[in-house]
Motif scaffolding. Structure first.
Motif, PDB file in Angstrom:
ATOM      1  N   THR A 298       0.839  -1.203   0.000  1.00 50.13           N
ATOM      2  CA  THR A 298       0.000   0.000   0.000  1.00 50.13           C
ATOM      3  C   THR A 298       0.872   1.251   0.000  1.00 50.13           C
ATOM      4  O   THR A 298       0.564   2.219  -0.691  1.00 50.13           O
ATOM      5  CB  THR A 298      -0.944  -0.005   1.216  1.00 50.13           C
TER       6      THR A 298
ATOM      7  N   ARG B 119      -3.412   1.517  -4.425  1.00 47.87           N
ATOM      8  CA  ARG B 119      -3.765   0.901  -3.137  1.00 47.87           C
ATOM      9  C   ARG B 119      -3.881   1.963  -2.038  1.00 47.87           C
ATOM     10  O   ARG B 119      -4.780   1.899  -1.203  1.00 47.87           O
ATOM     11  CB  ARG B 119      -2.722  -0.133  -2.733  1.00 47.87           C
TER      12      ARG B 119
ATOM     13  N   PHE C 181      -7.234   2.755   0.092  1.00 50.20           N
ATOM     14  CA  PHE C 181      -7.202   2.766   1.558  1.00 50.20           C
ATOM     15  C   PHE C 181      -7.735   4.097   2.099  1.00 50.20           C
ATOM     16  O   PHE C 181      -8.540   4.122   3.035  1.00 50.20           O
ATOM     17  CB  PHE C 181      -5.780   2.498   2.054  1.00 50.20           C
TER      18      PHE C 181
END
Length: 189
Positions: free
Chosen positions: A109, A115, A119
């Motif tokens: 991430t 990513r 998130f």
């Protein structure tokens, strides 16, 4: 001989600094909106962005900026006792994004923009849904609960921008245990 601090001391100082930055940003945004855009119905808040940052750095300690940010926002807005509950406790729903972060992997991430943005989006949406759900449980109308989602829509972009920016600064959007070990290994080389 150099005095070294423990990981717990480092975490405490880090959390105090990040919480102070959150409080200062929230206060500045509140003042700007109050003086320049008093009739604006939309809200922009750094709370979810800072919560995402702290979750990346310190896992479940992300609860600190979620609660503190919610309580500060309510105080600045002159909220009611129910609104303190809605923003203080409702913001904790953002911690559900920890499961996504763990599933995607913190390091992946940190290194992948997509990513990181997913998130951030998840953190913000869960925070908004937590507020709306708690408001519904406290007897607010469906329309008022929807307002917890729509008035804070700009914060989605703000949160994504904060996370996207933070990941570009070395060590800022990184698990701090990993960061410290990485720095230590680099110094030994």
């Amino acid at each position: 001989m150099k005095q070294q601090i423990t990981l717990a001391q480092y975490r405490t100082v880090d959390l105090l600094i990040l919480t102070g930055v959150l409080a200062a940003c929230q206060a500045l945004i509140h003042m700007a909106v109050r003086f320049w855009f008093p009739e604006q119905l939309f809200i922009v808040s750094p709370v979810a962005g800072m919560t995402a940052l702290v979750m990346m750095r310190w896992d479940w300690y992300g609860a600190i900026p979620a609660v503190v940010g919610g309580l500060l926002f309510t105080r600045l807005e002159g909220g009611t006792a129910q609104q303190y509950l809605i923003y203080g406790l409702g913001n904790l729903a953002a911690l559900g994004a920890m499961f996504l972060l763990k599933a995607m992997g913190k390091e992946k991430t940190r290194l992948d923009s997509f990513r990181a943005l997913v998130f951030a989006l998840c953190t913000q949406l869960l925070m908004q849904l937590g507020r709306a759900g708690l408001a519904l449980a406290l007897g607010y109308s469906g329309e008022a609960c929807l307002g917890f989602l729509t008035t804070d829509a700009l914060s989605i972009l703000f949160t994504m921008f904060l996370v996207w920016t933070a990941r570009r600064v070395d060590g800022l959007f990184e698990d701090q245990k990993h960061y410290l070990l990485r720095i230590q290994a680099e110094q030994k080389r």
